[in-house]
Motif scaffolding. Structure first.
Motif, PDB file in Angstrom:
ATOM      1  N   PHE A 166       0.827  -1.209   0.000  1.00 40.11           N
ATOM      2  CA  PHE A 166       0.000   0.000   0.000  1.00 40.11           C
ATOM      3  C   PHE A 166       0.857   1.253   0.000  1.00 40.11           C
ATOM      4  CE2 PHE A 166      -2.195   3.337   2.440  1.00 40.11           C
ATOM      5  CZ  PHE A 166      -3.253   3.560   1.577  1.00 40.11           C
ATOM      6  N   VAL A 169       1.986   1.830  -3.500  1.00 39.87           N
ATOM      7  CA  VAL A 169       0.894   2.396  -4.296  1.00 39.87           C
ATOM      8  C   VAL A 169       0.705   3.877  -3.971  1.00 39.87           C
ATOM      9  CG1 VAL A 169      -1.600   2.319  -4.691  1.00 39.87           C
ATOM     10  CG2 VAL A 169      -0.275   0.197  -4.610  1.00 39.87           C
ATOM     11  N   THR A 170       0.764   4.206  -2.667  1.00 41.63           N
ATOM     12  CA  THR A 170       0.601   5.603  -2.255  1.00 41.63           C
ATOM     13  C   THR A 170       1.709   6.478  -2.813  1.00 41.63           C
ATOM     14  OG1 THR A 170      -0.489   4.890  -0.221  1.00 41.63           O
ATOM     15  CG2 THR A 170       0.376   7.128  -0.271  1.00 41.63           C
ATOM     16  N   PHE A 173       1.145   6.969  -6.418  1.00 39.88           N
ATOM     17  CA  PHE A 173      -0.022   7.827  -6.637  1.00 39.88           C
ATOM     18  C   PHE A 173       0.349   9.296  -6.525  1.00 39.88           C
ATOM     19  CE2 PHE A 173      -3.575  10.214  -4.780  1.00 39.88           C
ATOM     20  CZ  PHE A 173      -4.511  10.083  -5.798  1.00 39.88           C
ATOM     21  N   ARG A 177       0.816  10.953 -10.207  1.00 43.07           N
ATOM     22  CA  ARG A 177      -0.546  11.359 -10.537  1.00 43.07           C
ATOM     23  C   ARG A 177      -0.545  12.564 -11.478  1.00 43.07           C
ATOM     24  NH1 ARG A 177      -3.885  15.005  -7.846  1.00 43.07           N
ATOM     25  NH2 ARG A 177      -2.336  15.107  -6.191  1.00 43.07           N
ATOM     26  N   LEU A 220      -8.655   8.938 -10.494  1.00 41.04           N
ATOM     27  CA  LEU A 220      -7.493   8.472  -9.730  1.00 41.04           C
ATOM     28  C   LEU A 220      -7.752   8.555  -8.229  1.00 41.04           C
ATOM     29  CD1 LEU A 220      -4.554  10.001 -11.808  1.00 41.04           C
ATOM     30  CD2 LEU A 220      -5.297   7.615 -11.729  1.00 41.04           C
ATOM     31  N   TRP A 221      -8.359   9.640  -7.782  1.00 37.26           N
ATOM     32  CA  TRP A 221      -8.643   9.772  -6.352  1.00 37.26           C
ATOM     33  C   TRP A 221      -9.651   8.719  -5.895  1.00 37.26           C
ATOM     34  CZ3 TRP A 221      -6.314  11.737  -2.388  1.00 37.26           C
ATOM     35  CH2 TRP A 221      -5.427  12.803  -2.546  1.00 37.26           C
ATOM     36  N   TYR A 224      -7.821   5.498  -5.601  1.00 42.70           N
ATOM     37  CA  TYR A 224      -6.942   5.498  -4.419  1.00 42.70           C
ATOM     38  C   TYR A 224      -7.744   5.302  -3.139  1.00 42.70           C
ATOM     39  CZ  TYR A 224      -3.569   7.027  -0.928  1.00 42.70           C
ATOM     40  OH  TYR A 224      -2.760   7.101   0.170  1.00 42.70           O
ATOM     41  N   ALA A 227      -8.535   1.806  -2.805  1.00 40.37           N
ATOM     42  CA  ALA A 227      -7.359   1.069  -2.351  1.00 40.37           C
ATOM     43  C   ALA A 227      -7.169   1.222  -0.842  1.00 40.37           C
ATOM     44  CB  ALA A 227      -6.114   1.563  -3.105  1.00 40.37           C
ATOM     45  N   VAL A 228      -7.356   2.439  -0.326  1.00 43.78           N
ATOM     46  CA  VAL A 228      -7.254   2.653   1.129  1.00 43.78           C
ATOM     47  C   VAL A 228      -8.289   1.822   1.869  1.00 43.78           C
ATOM     48  CG1 VAL A 228      -7.545   4.376   2.956  1.00 43.78           C
ATOM     49  CG2 VAL A 228      -6.302   4.968   0.878  1.00 43.78           C
TER      50      VAL A 228
END
Length: 545
Positions: A166, A169-170, A173, A177, A220-221, A224, A227-228
């Protein structure tokens, strides 16, 4: 590896196969199917027995002992079994009791299966008691397994692995982005540049590119945040103590989302029908457009069908076709059979009926204005005090450009209910009659006055010589005789200029002949003419030079 098992548990949970990562009982529990078929009574007298977010079975209550209190007591007894040592043996047995069949664990009564429970679950009492005994034993052993040292180590390693993933990924991002958004914007702007070169037209490529970038940023947000959400769910599922919290997250987000997806899948047949109706409607409107275009081009001929009727006829036909399509599509619209949707439809109908009287009257008047042939685009008309040329006839209003180059909007209801003078429409071929009146003293010979007025009309541009202008004596007033000069013209759009030229020529001719015009009021003749003939001749001579 256990983290992968937790991930698959989430997928199974959101699709309804199991309600969590560790199933405490068989998925084909008949109580689940039974609870869905119960009426209002089940909502009051039935409660689930939940262990760590997992429903083991349902118990029946009564007014004396509510189902929720009975379920809480059973849950408390089951949790007391989990406090035993994992190495301690578990011995479950089923005994018949006075109130029903009891389920015992190590000699301690856990729950009692009554005839009401068996009737609710549609099972025999003994069979239902055995099933509940097995479910309780499986839940206790699952509780112990999830808190073993080996399970905790595996859960910790899995949580660390998911956390590292994670974090990667963060990092990607937040670092990539803006670059990804800029890439989409450049692609869009480049595409619009090609369109500009091909069509030789100016397209706001930068504005569209920024809009696309904004949309990509939102997507994208959203991804994300998903994903969180699922990262937290996986980590919380890794530990037995936090699995109930993970189950709450799944219930609040995943289950509604899956319900929407399943509802959409169930709506696919209706969506196909709506698509077919939309295609038929589109091609029907296109067919009407083709027919009317051919009529306008003269390929098809309809008797008494005027060319300027093409667009309003097309608009009316399109509205009728769309209305028919809505009637056929209504049963296939999601929620159309619900009371809320029907109530909203009724409310919208009431609002439209109360507030659209003027709108409907103008629309109906617009149809009459278009099809009654009294006014066409380009005609010069007079409505009340407004005079101008018809620029456009719409369904609600008619646009008129005044002689002062002002755009005037006249509601069609007013146009229909008012007296409309059309200066451009010919009647018998002679044209529009133009007339004006002057007052001349009784001492002047009538033949002379008539000759001068006809001369003034003859000098006026756009007034026809055939039929010849003529003069009428309209009144014998107190101080003068009112003479009216009448002439014909086919230039209805030039009336202001025609009247101006006619009045100028009348004044010129009368001054040339020394005749006093007594309009609008006259008291006495002056000692000398107001405009001596010598002075007037001098003005004419200087003007001609």
């Amino acid at each position: 590896m256990r983290p992968l098992a937790y991930l698959f548990a989430i997928l199974f949970a959101v699709t309804g196969f199991v309600s969590g990562p560790v199933a405490a009982q068989d998925t084909e529990d008949p109580s689940h199917a039974t609870i869905e078929n119960q009426g209002e009574e089940s909502d009051v007298f039935v409660a689930p027995v939940d262990i760590e977010g997992e429903t083991l079975f349902y118990v029946r209550g009564s007014t004396v002992l509510p189902a929720s209190e009975r379920a809480d007591a059973v849950e408390e007894r089951i949790y007391s079994l989990t406090e035993l040592s994992e190495s301690a043996p578990l011995r479950f047995e089923v005994r018949k009791m006075e109130l029903g069949t009891g389920v015992y664990a190590n000699g301690k009564m856990i729950t009692v299966v009554t005839e009401a429970d068996a009737e609710f679950e549609q099972f025999d009492v003994a069979v239902l008691a055995q099933l509940q005994s097995e479910a309780i034993e499986a839940a206790v052993r699952s509780y112990w397994e999830g808190r073993s040292e080996e399970a905790r180590v595996e859960s910790a390693l899995g949580a660390v692995a998911w956390t590292v993933g994670f974090l990667i990924v963060t990092l990607l991002f937040f670092r990539r982005r803006h670059r990804l958004i800029a890439t989409f914007e450049r692609m869009t702007e480049r595409r619009f540049t090609q369109v500009e070169e091909a069509t030789k037209s100016v397209v706001q490529g930068k504005a569209v590119a920024r809009l696309v970038g904004f949309g990509v940023n939102i997507v994208l947000w959203v991804l994300y945040l998903f994903a969180v959400y699922y990262y937290l769910s996986v980590v919380l599922l890794s530990f037995a103590e936090t699995r109930p919290l993970a189950q709450i997250l799944l219930d609040y987000v995943s289950e509604p989302l899956v319900s929407v997806i399943l509802g959409f899948m169930g709506y696919i047949p209706s969506l196909f029908m709506l698509t077919i109706i939309a295609l038929i409607t589109r091609y029907a409107i296109g067919g009407v457009r083709i027919i009317l275009d051919n009529v306008e081009a003269g390929i098809f001929e309809w008797k008494n069908f005027e060319p300027h009727w093409v667009n309003p006829t097309y608009n009316i036909a399109r509205v009728v076709i769309i209305a028919i399509a809505i009637v056929f599509a209504y049963p296939y619209i999601p929620g159309s059979d619900s009371r809320a949707f029907q109530g909203l439809t009724i409310l919208a109908g009431i609002i439209v009926s109360l507030g659209s009287n003027t709108v409907v009257s103008n629309m109906m008047a617009g149809l009459f204005v278009v099809y009654r042939r009294s006014t066409n685009i380009g005609d010069r008309i007079k409505v009340g005090d407004q005079v101008g040329d018809v620029v456009e006839i719409k369904l609600m209003e008619t646009l008129v450009k005044s002689i002062k180059n002002e755009m005037i909007s006249i509601p069609n209801a007013q146009l229909l209910n008012s007296e409309v003078v059309n200066y451009s429409r010919t009647i018998d071929g002679r044209g529009l009659m133009v007339n004006t009146t002057v007052g001349i003293g009784y001492e002047e010979p009538q033949e002379k006055i008539e000759a001068m007025l006809i001369e003034a009309a003859t000098r006026t541009t756009y007034l026809k010589h055939s039929p010849k202008p003529f003069v009428l004596m309209t009144a014998l007033a107190d101080y003068a005789i009112n003479y009216q000069i009448n002439a014909f013209s086919t230039r209805g759009s030039s009336l202001p200029q025609i009247y101006s030229d006619l009045h100028r020529n009348i004044v010129t001719v009368f001054n040339e002949n020394g005749v006093q015009i007594m309009t609008p009021s006259y008291i006495a003749d002056p000692d000398e003419p107001k405009v001596p003939k010598e002075k007037w001749d001098g003005v004419l001579a200087s003007t001609n030079e």
